[in-house]
Design an enzyme around this catalytic site. Structure first.
Site, PDB file in Angstrom:
ATOM      1  N   GLY A  41       8.466  -5.505  -7.043  1.00  0.00           N
ATOM      2  CA  GLY A  41       7.372  -6.164  -6.327  1.00  0.00           C
ATOM      3  C   GLY A  41       6.011  -5.912  -6.964  1.00  0.00           C
ATOM      4  N   SER A  44       4.814  -2.492   3.892  1.00  0.00           N
ATOM      5  CA  SER A  44       5.226  -1.241   3.249  1.00  0.00           C
ATOM      6  C   SER A  44       6.041  -0.446   4.266  1.00  0.00           C
ATOM      7  CB  SER A  44       3.975  -0.445   2.861  1.00  0.00           C
ATOM      8  OG  SER A  44       4.316   0.897   2.612  1.00  0.00           O
ATOM      9  N   HIS A  73      10.923  -6.216   0.963  1.00  0.00           N
ATOM     10  CA  HIS A  73      12.215  -5.973   0.298  1.00  0.00           C
ATOM     11  C   HIS A  73      13.101  -7.215   0.383  1.00  0.00           C
ATOM     12  CE1 HIS A  73      11.247  -1.670   1.635  1.00  0.00           C
ATOM     13  NE2 HIS A  73      11.320  -1.571   0.318  1.00  0.00           N
ATOM     14  N   GLN A  82       3.639   0.319 -11.234  1.00  0.00           N
ATOM     15  CA  GLN A  82       5.064   0.642 -11.406  1.00  0.00           C
ATOM     16  C   GLN A  82       5.769  -0.485 -12.161  1.00  0.00           C
ATOM     17  OE1 GLN A  82       7.769   2.333  -8.194  1.00  0.00           O
ATOM     18  NE2 GLN A  82       8.170   0.167  -7.911  1.00  0.00           N
TER      19      GLN A  82
HETATM   20  P1  AMP Z   1      10.126   0.789  -2.133  1.00  0.00           P
HETATM   21  O1  AMP Z   1      11.309   0.829  -1.206  1.00  0.00           O
HETATM   22  O2  AMP Z   1       8.814   0.966  -1.437  1.00  0.00           O
HETATM   23  O3  AMP Z   1      10.296   1.683  -3.329  1.00  0.00           O
HETATM   24  O4  AMP Z   1      10.076  -0.678  -2.713  1.00  0.00           O
HETATM   25  C1  AMP Z   1      11.179  -1.257  -3.344  1.00  0.00           C
HETATM   26  C2  AMP Z   1      10.717  -2.511  -4.027  1.00  0.00           C
HETATM   27  O5  AMP Z   1      10.161  -3.414  -3.080  1.00  0.00           O
HETATM   28  C3  AMP Z   1       9.637  -2.262  -5.082  1.00  0.00           C
HETATM   29  O6  AMP Z   1       9.867  -3.102  -6.201  1.00  0.00           O
HETATM   30  C4  AMP Z   1       8.373  -2.672  -4.357  1.00  0.00           C
HETATM   31  O7  AMP Z   1       7.339  -3.096  -5.212  1.00  0.00           O
HETATM   32  C5  AMP Z   1       8.878  -3.821  -3.508  1.00  0.00           C
HETATM   33  N1  AMP Z   1       7.992  -4.051  -2.361  1.00  0.00           N
HETATM   34  C6  AMP Z   1       7.561  -3.133  -1.462  1.00  0.00           C
HETATM   35  N2  AMP Z   1       6.722  -3.708  -0.577  1.00  0.00           N
HETATM   36  C7  AMP Z   1       6.602  -5.003  -0.936  1.00  0.00           C
HETATM   37  C8  AMP Z   1       5.862  -6.123  -0.434  1.00  0.00           C
HETATM   38  N3  AMP Z   1       5.066  -6.015   0.631  1.00  0.00           N
HETATM   39  N4  AMP Z   1       5.991  -7.316  -1.062  1.00  0.00           N
HETATM   40  C9  AMP Z   1       6.784  -7.447  -2.143  1.00  0.00           C
HETATM   41  N5  AMP Z   1       7.511  -6.423  -2.663  1.00  0.00           N
HETATM   42  C10 AMP Z   1       7.418  -5.227  -2.076  1.00  0.00           C
END
Ligand code: AMP
Length: 279
Positions: free
Chosen positions: A146, A184, A36, A152
């Site tokens: 991401g 994650s 994030h 997505q």
């Molecule tokens: P989330 O909180 O899991 O919904 O993720 C929010 C954003 O962060 C989304 O655009 C994800 O794709 C991105 N994201 C989550 N994990 C990673 C990662 N390891 N590297 C890059 N972006 C990420």
């Protein structure tokens, strides 16, 4: 950093800010990690103002247990965002995003039909709906997603084009730990043993990429390499591993176009997804 807990608070903040600035939105579900943070930093480099939203969107969980288990730590997240000096954080309550009579859903009907869409029915309807709502509320000029959630990302790209949003989508590389495991929020729920085992996911994907680079173009053989490499990992249970074309996200037999491998794997009770581009 302005903390906006309601739509009205955010609108007031927006109205008080100068008009001709680029406004970047980083949507998240909280339990922030370095993945994030990398999106936020890219947003800060690209845009005049950076807004982070934190909303654990119930509509994108097809399984109530999964939602209940999802990690959250709002006070820690807010401290991290404060120290990053983001301009505003939007943390709406469930009730203000989904009124009692809520009945309007956004559905992308092509990329959503495969992979995650197949295994998590209605997941992408929940995603597309909340993203459209965030676009309408926040009014960003740029939005950051991401590559970790590549399907997505692709759906958001379609949504922006199909619904004529004047928003620039910025895709951000997947951030991994030293063992290659994609960061994650869900990793927080893994035991030490499971965490160790989870690093086999990317090792397997990387082996297939090496094989592809050496000339192997059969998806079946690449998939076999991955599955064989996971064979000894007792905690791993594979939901899918698929070689897909980047344009359609449909499985392909031979790699003749821009392609990637996507997978979803359970490590114990935790479901993780990952992907790797082949070319
Ligand atoms: P989330 O909180 O899991 O919904 O993720 C929010 C954003 O962060 C989304 O655009 C994800 O794709 C991105 N994201 C989550 N994990 C990673 C990662 N390891 N590297 C890059 N972006 C990420």
């Amino acid at each position: 950093m302005k903390l906006c807990k309601t739509i009205v608070e955010y609108k007031t903040w927006l109205a008080e800010n100068p008009k001709n600035f680029s406004l970047g939105l980083v949507p998240t579900m909280g339990a922030l990690h370095d993945g994030h943070i990398s999106l936020i930093k890219k947003c800060q480099k690209t845009c005049d103002q950076t807004i982070v939203s934190i909303f654990l969107n119930p509509a994108q969980f097809n399984n109530l247990k999964d939602l209940e288990r999802y990690p959250s730590n709002l006070s820690k997240d807010l401290l991290a965002l404060e120290s990053l000096k983001v301009n505003a954080v939007f943390v709406p309550r469930n009730k203000s995003m989904y009124r009692k009579e809520f009945a309007t859903w956004v559905s992308e009907n092509m990329i959503s039909t495969t992979l995650e869409g197949k295994f998590r029915p209605k997941h992408f309807i929940g995603v597309a709906t909340i993203v459209v709502k965030l676009f309408n509320i926040i009014q960003p000029t740029h939005v950051f997603f991401g590559e970790k959630d590549i399907q997505q990302l692709k759906i958001i790209q379609s949504l922006i084009l199909d619904l004529n949003y004047n928003i620039q989508l910025v895709s951000c590389k997947t951030i991994r730990n030293k063992q290659g495991l994609a960061l994650s929020s869900r990793n927080q729920s893994l035991s030490k043993k499971e965490l160790n085992c989870a690093s086999a996911i990317f090792r397997g994907l990387s082996l297939a990429k090496e094989q592809f680079k050496k000339g192997e173009t059969s998806s079946r053989k690449l998939k076999k390499t991955i599955l064989d490499s996971w064979e000894g990992e007792k905690e791993l249970s594979v939901e899918y591993v698929e070689v897909v074309g980047f344009d359609s996200f449909l499985p392909i037999k031979h790699i003749t176009q821009k392609s990637l491998i996507c997978c979803a794997v359970f490590v114990g009770k935790v479901r993780l997804i990952d992907n790797i581009f082949l070319n």
